[in-house]
Design an enzyme around this catalytic site. Structure first.
Site, mmCIF file in Angstrom:
data_model
loop_
_atom_site.group_PDB
_atom_site.id
_atom_site.type_symbol
_atom_site.label_atom_id
_atom_site.label_comp_id
_atom_site.label_asym_id
_atom_site.label_seq_id
_atom_site.Cartn_x
_atom_site.Cartn_y
_atom_site.Cartn_z
ATOM 1 N N LYS A 36 -9.803 1.243 -3.138
ATOM 2 C CA LYS A 36 -10.231 0.744 -1.835
ATOM 3 C C LYS A 36 -11.686 1.116 -1.574
ATOM 4 O O LYS A 36 -12.096 2.275 -1.738
ATOM 5 C CB LYS A 36 -9.325 1.322 -0.740
ATOM 6 C CG LYS A 36 -9.547 0.720 0.638
ATOM 7 C CD LYS A 36 -8.518 1.247 1.637
ATOM 8 C CE LYS A 36 -8.676 0.565 2.999
ATOM 9 N NZ LYS A 36 -7.693 1.061 3.974
ATOM 10 N N GLU B 173 0.846 -1.192 0.000
ATOM 11 C CA GLU B 173 0.000 0.000 0.000
ATOM 12 C C GLU B 173 0.886 1.249 0.000
ATOM 13 O O GLU B 173 1.849 1.349 0.759
ATOM 14 C CB GLU B 173 -0.887 -0.012 1.247
ATOM 15 C CG GLU B 173 -1.765 1.209 1.412
ATOM 16 C CD GLU B 173 -2.518 1.209 2.728
ATOM 17 O OE1 GLU B 173 -3.499 1.954 2.843
ATOM 18 O OE2 GLU B 173 -2.120 0.449 3.646
ATOM 19 N N CYS C 290 -5.100 -3.230 3.010
ATOM 20 C CA CYS C 290 -4.928 -3.085 4.452
ATOM 21 C C CYS C 290 -6.153 -3.528 5.239
ATOM 22 O O CYS C 290 -6.478 -4.707 5.308
ATOM 23 C CB CYS C 290 -4.535 -1.640 4.776
ATOM 24 S SG CYS C 290 -3.790 -1.437 6.418
#
Length: 526
Positions: free
Chosen positions: A339, A274, A389
């Site tokens: 995301k 990330e 994440c």
């Protein structure tokens, strides 16, 4: 079956203790519950802590006291499991230490209201039978964890089921998911607590039932998927401290290492963490982004790399770009995953909290949200599904990609940056979360992270390759894709978390309707 007796008078064995002592010991139990999750999961400790909770709440005289005990347990549990938030808020976010502590305490207290309400409800509506009491305890525990995992975008970190990724209850993962495991463990704990309050013959019956339930998952069918192809992978771990990640004097060195390592890696799939590229493509030196895409446009190699994307007009996203020959021929010259599940305060600002975010020094703190169901990145016939994440904390959202359509992922890929939380237990806890996702969906999970844990996890939730945390390097290995659906992937991919919610309500509703009380006392008293 001997019914549960009413609590004895104060001062006799088994009576409620002074409230101060109860709260202290309940906080200790909650802290031990948090300790059950990492660095190695300890399902027995999780069960023991919840057994203590059920035992003491079962002896409470009022719903109010039950709520206070449940809240105390939960606050200690959540504070012990998420204390590392202090590092991101104070060290990297710039909040004064006292304000960071207050913020975490308030968060834990608010999230603990769910379990407090569940314990009050159990006191109020628990049936006489210990079997029915255990079933109701499990259902209320499930409702509390579902609420914590969903309401206000959800924060199900250290949910009870994560403590059982290596216990026999792990066999429930492909059937019930992490919340189902937590509910079953809560029911087992309630049975164990009930055994302390009944006559000896019934005590043995309860203990035998709990033991049978503990081993039942081993009898369930476990193979729901079959192998597809094999990919060689190279997973980058840059080990860039968070306070250096966006520092102009460090960015060139770190960026050169990332790009050079990606280009030189000899694997079917190269994965960088990330924000491995912490700048927008337009902010990179001229020609650098086009050169990286060109390096993967020829040949059979492919890459996934985390970076921010967007512009001031359209807004920004926390994204993963996929580079390959096929992607180069598509729109924008690269695959793109944005995301979906954003972190409150870190990636989006809840209404009314702009003032709080303004106190912190966190770059790019307000992103746009990507779609829930995103296409996979195809690499040599394998469908690789990225998640970023925090997103792998939400198994039902990953399962949405396994809905009707027949193009379910064969490999999961998590890219993370846990440097926000320093050298804390958050790394080990996040690894346990990824292992549960692999178990639920029976898909391998590859993890490329900034500081750890960079690993390869197989479809059984076992770590097959590991790179030492807080080091710079590349983890090389192979991963075998899988096809087919687990029961969890089937029902969660179609209906999300509605099935466990409806089941829990179906158990609780009759108890509420009957309005049966096994305890006396004034609900307003503690």
């Amino acid at each position: 079956m001997t019914p549960l007796p009413a609590p004895p008078a104060t001062g006799r064995p088994g009576a409620p203790w002074p409230l101060g002592a109860e709260l202290l010991l309940m906080a200790v139990a909650g802290g031990l519950h948090a300790f059950a999750f990492a660095p190695r999961d300890a399902g027995w400790l999780q069960l023991a802590a919840v057994t203590w909770l059920a035992w003491r709440v079962g002896l409470a005289r009022t719903p109010a006291r039950s709520a206070v005990l449940g809240g105390s347990f939960s606050i200690a549990w959540l504070a012990g499991g998420t204390w590392w938030l202090f590092i991101s808020l104070h060290r990297y976010g710039g909040l004064p230490a006292w304000l960071a502590v207050v913020a975490i305490a308030l968060l834990c207290a608010l999230l603990s209201l769910y379990l407090a309400a569940a314990m009050a409800a159990w006191h109020r509506w628990r049936p006489v039978s210990p079997w029915g009491g255990a079933l109701l305890f499990a259902a209320l525990w499930l409702l509390a964890e579902l609420a914590r995992g969903v309401v206000f975008t959800g924060f199900p970190w250290v949910a009870a089921g994560y403590a059982h990724s290596d216990s026999t209850l792990a066999g429930l993962a492909p059937w019930l998911g992490v919340y189902g495991i937590g509910a079953v463990s809560a029911g087992l704990a309630a049975l164990a607590a009930a055994a302390l309050a009944v006559a000896v013959p019934s005590r043995w019956a309860l203990a035998g039932a709990a033991l049978a339930l503990w081993w039942l998952p081993t009898a369930l069918p476990q193979q729901h998927t079959e192998p597809t192809g094999t990919l060689s992978v190279a997973l980058l771990q840059g080990n860039v401290a968070q306070d250096e990640k966006f520092a102009p004097e460090r960015q060139p060195e770190d960026l050169v290492w990332t790009l050079r390592t990606m280009v030189e890696a000899r694997a079917d799939l190269v994965v960088a963490p990330e924000t491995a590229i912490p700048l927008l493509p337009s902010q990179l030196p001229e020609g650098l982004w086009d050169g990286l895409r060109a390096a993967f446009a020829d040949g059979e190699r492919a890459a996934l790399v985390g970076l921010p994307l967007g512009d001031p007009q359209a807004g920004y996203t926390n994204s993963v770009a996929g580079l390959s020959r096929e992607a180069a021929a598509g729109p924008g010259g690269a695959y793109r995953y944005d995301k979906h599940h954003l972190v409150p305060f870190g990636e989006f600002i809840p209404p009314g909290f702009r003032w709080f975010v303004d106190l912190m020094n966190m770059p790019l703190g307000d992103f746009n949200r990507g779609p829930l169901v995103a296409p996979s990145f195809v690499v040599q016939g394998e469908r690789v599904a990225p998640n970023i994440c925090y997103e792998d904390l939400f198994g039902e959202e990953l399962a949405a990609r396994f809905g009707p359509g027949g193009d379910a992922p064969t490999v999961l890929a998590n890219v993370s940056n846990i440097a926000w939380f320093g050298e804390s237990v958050a790394i080990d806890q996040h690894l346990q979360i990824s292992r549960l996702r692999a178990l639920e969906l029976q898909r391998p999970m590859i993890r490329a992270t900034n500081t750890g844990a960079t690993v390869i996890i197989d479809h059984r939730g076992k770590v097959t390759r590991w790179l030492a945390p807080h080091t710079r390097g590349v983890l090389e290995g192979t991963v075998q894709g899988r096809s087919g659906l687990t029961p969890f992937a089937w029902w969660a991919g179609r209906y999300g978390l509605w099935p466990p919610l409806v089941l829990a309500l179906a158990i609780v509703a009759p108890a509420v309707w009957r309005g049966r009380r096994t305890r006396g006392g004034d609900p307003a008293r503690i």
